[in-house]
Design a protein around this motif. Sequence first.
Motif, mmCIF file in Angstrom:
data_model
loop_
_atom_site.group_PDB
_atom_site.id
_atom_site.type_symbol
_atom_site.label_atom_id
_atom_site.label_comp_id
_atom_site.label_asym_id
_atom_site.label_seq_id
_atom_site.Cartn_x
_atom_site.Cartn_y
_atom_site.Cartn_z
ATOM 1 N N SER A 65 -13.903 -28.013 23.725
ATOM 2 C CA SER A 65 -13.540 -28.183 25.243
ATOM 3 C C SER A 65 -13.594 -29.555 25.555
ATOM 4 C CB SER A 65 -14.548 -27.206 26.008
ATOM 5 O OG SER A 65 -15.985 -27.664 25.798
ATOM 6 N N PHE A 66 -13.554 -30.500 24.818
ATOM 7 C CA PHE A 66 -13.628 -31.987 25.080
ATOM 8 C C PHE A 66 -12.236 -32.418 24.125
ATOM 9 C CE2 PHE A 66 -16.679 -31.401 21.507
ATOM 10 C CZ PHE A 66 -15.990 -32.103 20.497
ATOM 11 N N GLU A 67 -11.605 -33.664 24.363
ATOM 12 C CA GLU A 67 -10.536 -34.259 24.279
ATOM 13 C C GLU A 67 -11.205 -35.305 23.005
ATOM 14 O OE1 GLU A 67 -6.956 -35.542 26.739
ATOM 15 O OE2 GLU A 67 -8.191 -37.303 26.529
ATOM 16 N N GLU A 68 -10.393 -35.219 22.025
ATOM 17 C CA GLU A 68 -11.027 -36.110 20.621
ATOM 18 C C GLU A 68 -9.511 -36.887 20.409
ATOM 19 O OE1 GLU A 68 -13.666 -35.635 16.789
ATOM 20 O OE2 GLU A 68 -12.342 -33.910 17.371
ATOM 21 N N ALA A 69 -9.817 -38.216 20.014
ATOM 22 C CA ALA A 69 -8.884 -39.105 19.035
ATOM 23 C C ALA A 69 -9.513 -39.385 17.882
ATOM 24 C CB ALA A 69 -8.501 -40.392 20.004
ATOM 25 N N ALA A 107 -4.661 -39.915 15.666
ATOM 26 C CA ALA A 107 -4.383 -38.722 16.040
ATOM 27 C C ALA A 107 -5.229 -38.150 17.270
ATOM 28 C CB ALA A 107 -4.643 -37.660 15.115
ATOM 29 N N LEU A 108 -4.538 -37.524 18.331
ATOM 30 C CA LEU A 108 -4.993 -36.867 19.219
ATOM 31 C C LEU A 108 -5.186 -35.439 19.192
ATOM 32 C CD1 LEU A 108 -5.719 -36.947 22.582
ATOM 33 C CD2 LEU A 108 -3.347 -36.423 22.896
ATOM 34 N N ILE A 109 -6.455 -34.973 19.593
ATOM 35 C CA ILE A 109 -6.487 -33.613 19.637
ATOM 36 C C ILE A 109 -6.840 -33.134 21.100
ATOM 37 C CG2 ILE A 109 -8.140 -31.738 18.882
ATOM 38 C CD1 ILE A 109 -8.002 -34.432 16.700
ATOM 39 N N PRO A 110 -5.921 -32.649 21.892
ATOM 40 C CA PRO A 110 -6.256 -32.118 22.898
ATOM 41 C C PRO A 110 -7.017 -31.011 23.341
ATOM 42 C CG PRO A 110 -3.898 -32.443 22.633
ATOM 43 C CD PRO A 110 -4.330 -32.310 21.123
ATOM 44 N N ILE A 111 -7.895 -30.989 24.354
ATOM 45 C CA ILE A 111 -8.507 -30.035 24.634
ATOM 46 C C ILE A 111 -7.792 -28.552 24.378
ATOM 47 C CG2 ILE A 111 -10.005 -28.580 26.638
ATOM 48 C CD1 ILE A 111 -10.367 -31.504 27.699
ATOM 49 N N GLY A 112 -8.640 -27.580 23.804
ATOM 50 C CA GLY A 112 -8.246 -26.214 23.301
ATOM 51 C C GLY A 112 -6.967 -26.082 22.396
ATOM 52 N N PRO A 129 -15.258 -35.215 27.430
ATOM 53 C CA PRO A 129 -16.765 -35.346 27.728
ATOM 54 C C PRO A 129 -17.366 -35.468 26.480
ATOM 55 C CG PRO A 129 -15.522 -33.816 29.363
ATOM 56 C CD PRO A 129 -14.811 -34.083 27.981
ATOM 57 N N LEU A 130 -18.868 -36.015 26.718
ATOM 58 C CA LEU A 130 -19.794 -36.086 25.574
ATOM 59 C C LEU A 130 -19.993 -34.679 24.955
ATOM 60 C CD1 LEU A 130 -22.598 -38.210 27.224
ATOM 61 C CD2 LEU A 130 -20.932 -38.932 25.495
ATOM 62 N N ARG A 131 -19.925 -34.837 23.875
ATOM 63 C CA ARG A 131 -20.206 -33.422 23.127
ATOM 64 C C ARG A 131 -21.656 -32.818 23.341
ATOM 65 N NH1 ARG A 131 -18.006 -32.518 17.480
ATOM 66 N NH2 ARG A 131 -17.242 -34.499 17.767
ATOM 67 N N LEU A 132 -21.636 -31.788 23.567
ATOM 68 C CA LEU A 132 -22.861 -30.991 23.736
ATOM 69 C C LEU A 132 -23.791 -30.906 22.700
ATOM 70 C CD1 LEU A 132 -21.420 -28.156 25.895
ATOM 71 C CD2 LEU A 132 -22.476 -30.161 27.003
ATOM 72 N N PRO A 133 -24.851 -30.910 22.905
ATOM 73 C CA PRO A 133 -25.957 -30.831 21.623
ATOM 74 C C PRO A 133 -25.927 -29.291 21.310
ATOM 75 C CG PRO A 133 -27.528 -30.623 23.905
ATOM 76 C CD PRO A 133 -25.845 -31.071 24.161
ATOM 77 N N THR A 134 -26.304 -29.090 19.838
ATOM 78 C CA THR A 134 -26.000 -27.707 19.242
ATOM 79 C C THR A 134 -27.075 -26.942 19.642
ATOM 80 O OG1 THR A 134 -27.397 -28.650 17.223
ATOM 81 C CG2 THR A 134 -24.917 -28.868 17.208
ATOM 82 N N ASP A 135 -28.161 -27.437 20.214
ATOM 83 C CA ASP A 135 -29.338 -26.600 20.537
ATOM 84 C C ASP A 135 -29.564 -26.403 22.208
ATOM 85 O OD1 ASP A 135 -30.041 -29.231 21.294
ATOM 86 O OD2 ASP A 135 -32.069 -29.040 20.626
ATOM 87 N N GLY A 136 -28.146 -26.744 22.903
ATOM 88 C CA GLY A 136 -28.222 -26.646 24.154
ATOM 89 C C GLY A 136 -27.749 -25.185 24.794
ATOM 90 N N ASP A 169 -19.323 -26.221 23.083
ATOM 91 C CA ASP A 169 -18.120 -26.703 23.437
ATOM 92 C C ASP A 169 -17.431 -26.708 22.111
ATOM 93 O OD1 ASP A 169 -19.458 -28.744 21.555
ATOM 94 O OD2 ASP A 169 -19.468 -30.091 23.308
ATOM 95 N N THR A 170 -17.699 -26.066 20.827
ATOM 96 C CA THR A 170 -16.857 -26.069 19.826
ATOM 97 C C THR A 170 -17.007 -24.632 19.205
ATOM 98 O OG1 THR A 170 -17.462 -28.502 19.305
ATOM 99 C CG2 THR A 170 -16.585 -27.011 17.506
#
Length: 302
Positions: free
Chosen positions: A59-63, A88-93, A114-121, A125-126
């Motif tokens: 649920s975040f954008e990645e390159a 490479a670009l990995i769009p949201i979703g 946005p910032l990656r959410l902590p795994t214990d949150g 988001d993944t």
Amino acid sequence: MHFVGNVDWSFADRPAPSTTNAVGLARKVLVGPQTGAIHTELAAGALTPAGWIRRHIHSFEEALYVLQGDLLLDIDGHIHCLAAGDYALIPIGTWHALANASGAQVRWVSLNTPLRLPTDGPRRDTFYAGSAIDPDPLDAIGRPPDFGDPSIRYVGHYDGTPPQAEALGVNDPARGSAPAGMDTAIRAYSGISVKMLIDRNFGADLMTMFMVDYEIGGAALPHDHPFEETYFFLDGDIEAELDGKTYHLRAGDFVFAGVGSVHGFYNTGTERVRWIETQAPQPPARHANRWLASWKRFEAGG
């Protein structure tokens, strides 16, 4: 707010324990909340031979920009074999997977916002799907992208700009030259060449990633931005001023400049300088740069 660091790639020789989602993955966050970032996570990543990351979406954008080795990327219904200089670009979703079918380690630098959410949150988001990956079948299908194919999406290649006199020269005949346009254009000023890699035109909504080359004597005078920037240095040695402090930066160093952080760069050395630069959020259409010298005239009047 700024932060300066150096990548110690020894972390790549100690991948995280294998899970159902990833094997042979080593990842080190360079810029994030720990450096004062609100919108930016810059990370160095590596996959061992036969390593993989299972099919997933964010649920975040990645390159990402490949620094070393051959990286298999399964995205958008295509399996690409990416090499050094590919990005490479990995769009949201967007569902995607990574694998290394070669006999050597793969390395890259990546940005997400946005910032990656902590795994214990409290939320995620993944999200993963499918089974474990065997890199060999992917390798049999994967091909280096044909970057001249207009149907190719989300991947590109750029090694850097040659010296400006060469890059801006017109050496081909007017008729019969290779196709070129704004998608291949560089922006040149003050001994600086900028080539956009990932931006709104490429399909990104939240970030930019581009390559910067400095000629000997090139300079960007002190300025700041209404967004966050990072710099990942690839070649050369440059003098930087960040919030009144001077640094000498070279390949393997990285910099985070937060909103309002005053920074300037000066190539006072004897060789050209190259880095990967990122911005998050994307710059506004106007007033992306605030040059200190342009506003100083008003200080005398109080």
